[in-house]
Design an enzyme around this catalytic site. Structure first.
Site, PDB file in Angstrom:
ATOM      1  N   LYS A  26       0.860  -1.188   0.000  1.00  0.00           N
ATOM      2  CA  LYS A  26       0.000   0.000   0.000  1.00  0.00           C
ATOM      3  C   LYS A  26       0.890   1.229   0.000  1.00  0.00           C
ATOM      4  O   LYS A  26       1.835   1.306   0.786  1.00  0.00           O
ATOM      5  CB  LYS A  26      -0.876   0.004   1.273  1.00  0.00           C
ATOM      6  N   GLN A  77       7.162   4.271   3.999  1.00  0.00           N
ATOM      7  CA  GLN A  77       5.768   3.821   3.989  1.00  0.00           C
ATOM      8  C   GLN A  77       5.584   2.518   4.774  1.00  0.00           C
ATOM      9  O   GLN A  77       4.574   2.325   5.446  1.00  0.00           O
ATOM     10  CB  GLN A  77       5.308   3.623   2.535  1.00  0.00           C
ATOM     11  N   LYS A 135       5.511   2.179  -3.026  1.00  0.00           N
ATOM     12  CA  LYS A 135       5.378   3.523  -3.591  1.00  0.00           C
ATOM     13  C   LYS A 135       5.669   3.411  -5.080  1.00  0.00           C
ATOM     14  O   LYS A 135       6.415   2.517  -5.498  1.00  0.00           O
ATOM     15  CB  LYS A 135       6.390   4.471  -2.935  1.00  0.00           C
ATOM     16  N   ASP A 153      -0.385  10.828  -4.448  1.00  0.00           N
ATOM     17  CA  ASP A 153       0.750  11.523  -3.818  1.00  0.00           C
ATOM     18  C   ASP A 153       0.951  12.789  -4.656  1.00  0.00           C
ATOM     19  O   ASP A 153       0.011  13.210  -5.365  1.00  0.00           O
ATOM     20  CB  ASP A 153       2.006  10.627  -3.811  1.00  0.00           C
ATOM     21  N   SER A 195      -7.066   5.559   3.833  1.00  0.00           N
ATOM     22  CA  SER A 195      -7.003   4.630   2.688  1.00  0.00           C
ATOM     23  C   SER A 195      -7.314   3.217   3.169  1.00  0.00           C
ATOM     24  O   SER A 195      -8.048   2.467   2.517  1.00  0.00           O
ATOM     25  CB  SER A 195      -5.610   4.638   2.065  1.00  0.00           C
TER      26      SER A 195
HETATM   27  P1  NDP Z   1       0.254  17.936  -4.146  1.00  0.00           P
HETATM   28  O1  NDP Z   1       0.776  17.609  -5.481  1.00  0.00           O
HETATM   29  O2  NDP Z   1      -1.200  18.071  -3.913  1.00  0.00           O
HETATM   30  O3  NDP Z   1       0.945  19.295  -3.616  1.00  0.00           O
HETATM   31  C1  NDP Z   1       2.315  19.428  -3.526  1.00  0.00           C
HETATM   32  C2  NDP Z   1       2.656  20.839  -3.084  1.00  0.00           C
HETATM   33  O4  NDP Z   1       4.062  20.903  -2.816  1.00  0.00           O
HETATM   34  C3  NDP Z   1       2.383  21.873  -4.149  1.00  0.00           C
HETATM   35  O5  NDP Z   1       2.078  23.084  -3.536  1.00  0.00           O
HETATM   36  C4  NDP Z   1       3.721  21.954  -4.884  1.00  0.00           C
HETATM   37  O6  NDP Z   1       3.951  23.151  -5.576  1.00  0.00           O
HETATM   38  C5  NDP Z   1       4.685  21.814  -3.732  1.00  0.00           C
HETATM   39  N1  NDP Z   1       5.953  21.242  -4.211  1.00  0.00           N
HETATM   40  C6  NDP Z   1       6.119  20.075  -4.887  1.00  0.00           C
HETATM   41  N2  NDP Z   1       7.419  19.898  -5.198  1.00  0.00           N
HETATM   42  C7  NDP Z   1       8.065  20.976  -4.697  1.00  0.00           C
HETATM   43  C8  NDP Z   1       9.407  21.375  -4.674  1.00  0.00           C
HETATM   44  N3  NDP Z   1      10.364  20.631  -5.241  1.00  0.00           N
HETATM   45  N4  NDP Z   1       9.708  22.551  -4.059  1.00  0.00           N
HETATM   46  C9  NDP Z   1       8.743  23.312  -3.483  1.00  0.00           C
HETATM   47  N5  NDP Z   1       7.448  22.980  -3.470  1.00  0.00           N
HETATM   48  C10 NDP Z   1       7.114  21.833  -4.055  1.00  0.00           C
HETATM   49  O7  NDP Z   1       0.892  16.827  -3.163  1.00  0.00           O
HETATM   50  P2  NDP Z   1       0.430  16.395  -1.691  1.00  0.00           P
HETATM   51  O8  NDP Z   1      -0.084  17.563  -0.958  1.00  0.00           O
HETATM   52  O9  NDP Z   1      -0.409  15.193  -1.840  1.00  0.00           O
HETATM   53  O10 NDP Z   1       1.820  15.902  -1.065  1.00  0.00           O
HETATM   54  C11 NDP Z   1       2.697  16.782  -0.400  1.00  0.00           C
HETATM   55  C12 NDP Z   1       3.660  15.971   0.488  1.00  0.00           C
HETATM   56  O11 NDP Z   1       2.890  15.187   1.415  1.00  0.00           O
HETATM   57  C13 NDP Z   1       4.532  14.952  -0.258  1.00  0.00           C
HETATM   58  O12 NDP Z   1       5.767  14.847   0.424  1.00  0.00           O
HETATM   59  C14 NDP Z   1       3.769  13.648  -0.097  1.00  0.00           C
HETATM   60  O13 NDP Z   1       4.611  12.510  -0.217  1.00  0.00           O
HETATM   61  C15 NDP Z   1       3.255  13.813   1.324  1.00  0.00           C
HETATM   62  N6  NDP Z   1       2.105  12.989   1.671  1.00  0.00           N
HETATM   63  C16 NDP Z   1       0.941  13.057   0.943  1.00  0.00           C
HETATM   64  C17 NDP Z   1      -0.133  12.273   1.298  1.00  0.00           C
HETATM   65  C18 NDP Z   1      -1.453  12.377   0.612  1.00  0.00           C
HETATM   66  O14 NDP Z   1      -2.405  11.768   1.109  1.00  0.00           O
HETATM   67  N7  NDP Z   1      -1.589  13.132  -0.474  1.00  0.00           N
HETATM   68  C19 NDP Z   1      -0.026  11.284   2.406  1.00  0.00           C
HETATM   69  C20 NDP Z   1       1.190  11.385   3.159  1.00  0.00           C
HETATM   70  C21 NDP Z   1       2.219  12.190   2.775  1.00  0.00           C
HETATM   71  P3  NDP Z   1       3.818  23.182  -7.182  1.00  0.00           P
HETATM   72  O15 NDP Z   1       2.354  23.202  -7.452  1.00  0.00           O
HETATM   73  O16 NDP Z   1       4.538  24.415  -7.597  1.00  0.00           O
HETATM   74  O17 NDP Z   1       4.490  21.935  -7.702  1.00  0.00           O
END
Ligand code: NDP
Length: 447
Positions: free
Chosen positions: A92, A113, A128, A168, A380
């Site tokens: 998962k 994970q 992943k 993600d 999930s």
């Molecule tokens: P999204 O794609 O919804 O959002 C990502 C955000 O982070 C955007 O604002 C993006 O900006 C920014 N971002 C991405 N890459 C970079 C970078 N290199 N430098 C600066 N800003 C960056 O992703 P999520 O919110 O789902 O995920 C965010 C984090 O949370 C990740 O680390 C993910 O692994 C973790 N996570 C997510 C879960 C989920 O349920 N979604 C569960 C557990 C952890 P821009 O739009 O400019 O790319």
């Protein structure tokens, strides 16, 4: 026979074997360093080669994804799925679509994970996957074409008792829809083989909100141990995607003042606080129009700092919710100078090891991602349960169970991370997760 490898030999061996996988080395070093005293006290784990086995994926699939863009030109991306460990349940873990995705990135995420899923109290193994595909600037049709081509290979490795992906970075409801549609077409099965599905076709209530909400529930648990609550606290958040939006939503409804949000171009600083109306604008901007966060500053007349991260802003609680290594030791020192009392990782490994060390030295509350952001995978797991039951719980029911799971994760951190009156949540989360997976591996023999 007991493995004689020291911690430094183990880490050096990993670096030599996979020299380019720097994020994987970083994640492994952080975990092994924190669990090593526990492992030394229990020689059975090393005798059974548990550490070596944990560091090697059970299976890693790497494949070509060929698709046509809107101009009819052929595009080729690389797709991956790292099936890391299935000792306690089916694989998962989410899919990430981002140009920076490599095998090393996904191995780090899959390794984290495994331990995170073990903490959730649910029977979930760890995986992943993703691709070096950039959804930014693509039309819906292009994203659909890519998702279908990606699934043409991946579907044969999935199944509700085998491997269940979710979202993600770059993979939200739209992408899960296209991926699931193609999966169903290829397999003729409407199974629970994906999470993050739409509410009308097998999704769970609160799944979209779960990582951000869970993060705030975890922060509330941590603050409570010191007689505080999140109400009235100034909160700095990075990111403006799924996790950041819902962390902000929950923090605001709990009475906190959220003053920053960001994307990969820069951050906005709104000293008046992001309120419900402003957050609705962010959701529309990011999820529908797919615009840039600077538009917030223009609309609500506040400061925008291009190319910068929000950690220089004075706050009580800091929540990095964007991506790995977005908060380094200089940021950590600045936050500490400004009196931060709690830092919790919404993203996976957003704080560098040196930053984490700085927080721990000062004994502030620090919640590592595998505990603090486990709400997403927890719901999930609840989505999978509802699919098996062919039933859908109410919003209140899912939220109640989410809170219960987060409380259980927090208690495990306290139980295993207690050190002379101070809870080291990094040690607590890593030892608790490791112990569960290692015991299952011991009982299942050498496989
Ligand atoms: P999204 O794609 O919804 O959002 C990502 C955000 O982070 C955007 O604002 C993006 O900006 C920014 N971002 C991405 N890459 C970079 C970078 N290199 N430098 C600066 N800003 C960056 O992703 P999520 O919110 O789902 O995920 C965010 C984090 O949370 C990740 O680390 C993910 O692994 C973790 N996570 C997510 C879960 C989920 O349920 N979604 C569960 C557990 C952890 P821009 O739009 O400019 O790319």
């Amino acid at each position: 026979m007991k493995s004689s490898k020291s911690l430094s030999d183990t880490l050096e061996g990993l670096r030599k074997r996979y020299p380019s996988e720097t994020e994987f080395h970083q994640a492994v070093a952080a975990v092994l360093t924190s669990i090593w005293p526990f492992v030394e006290r229990h020689p059975k784990y090393r005798e059974a080669g548990i550490i070596e086995r944990l560091l090697e994926p059970e299976r890693a699939i790497l494949f070509r994804v060929a698709w046509k863009d809107r101009h009819g030109a052929v595009q080729v991306n690389r797709g991956y799925r790292v099936q890391m460990n299935s000792a306690i349940g089916p694989y998962k873990g989410g899919l990430r679509f981002h140009p920076t995705v490599t095998l090393g990135t996904l191995k780090f995420l899959a390794f984290e994970q495994v331990l995170k899923n073990a903490l959730t109290t649910l029977p979930l193994g760890g995986a992943k996957g993703g691709a070096d595909f950039d959804p930014k600037g693509k039309t819906d049709d292009e994203v659909m074409a890519f998702c279908q081509a990606f699934m043409n290979e991946l579907y044969r490795h999935l199944g509700h008792d085998i491997d269940v992906p979710g979202g993600d970075i770059g993979v939200g409801t739209r992408e899960i829809g296209y991926l699931f549609g193609q999966y169903k077409r290829l397999t003729m099965q409407f199974g629970g083989s994906f999470t993050g599905k739409g509410l009308y076709w097998g999704g769970s209530r609160i799944r979209e909100e779960a990582t951000g909400y869970g993060l705030i529930y975890f922060v509330e648990e941590m603050l409570r141990t010191r007689g505080h609550s999140i109400s009235g606290k100034i909160v700095a958040i990075s990111g403006s995607g799924n996790v950041a939006q819902h962390a902000a939503e929950r923090a605001i409804s709990a009475g906190a003042k959220v003053i920053t949000l960001s994307d990969s171009d820069g951050f906005i600083h709104d000293p008046d606080g992001v309120d419900e109306e402003k957050l609705a604008f962010v959701k529309e901007l990011k999820n529908v129009r797919r615009g840039r966060i600077r538009e917030y500053a223009r609309k609500f007349k506040c400061a925008y700092h291009p190319g910068k991260r929000p950690w220089g802003v004075k706050c009580n609680v800091a929540l990095p919710c964007a991506t790995q290594n977005e908060l380094d030791v200089r940021d950590a020192m600045e936050l500490l100078r400004n009196g931060v009392m709690c830092v919790a990782e919404g993203a996976n490994m957003p704080c560098t090891r040196e930053a984490v060390a700085a927080f721990t030295r000062k004994k502030i509350l620090f919640g590592p991602g595998k505990a603090a952001n486990a709400g997403g995978v927890s719901v999930s797991g609840l989505e999978m349960t509802q699919n098996s039951m062919r039933f859908q719980w109410t919003r209140d029911e899912v939220d109640r169970r989410l809170r219960e799971i987060i409380r259980a994760i927090h208690s495990q951190c306290v139980r295993f991370g207690e050190q002379k009156g101070f809870t080291d949540y990094v040690v607590g989360a890593n030892v608790a997760g490791f112990r569960k997976v290692a015991e299952a591996m011991l009982e299942q023999g050498v496989v």
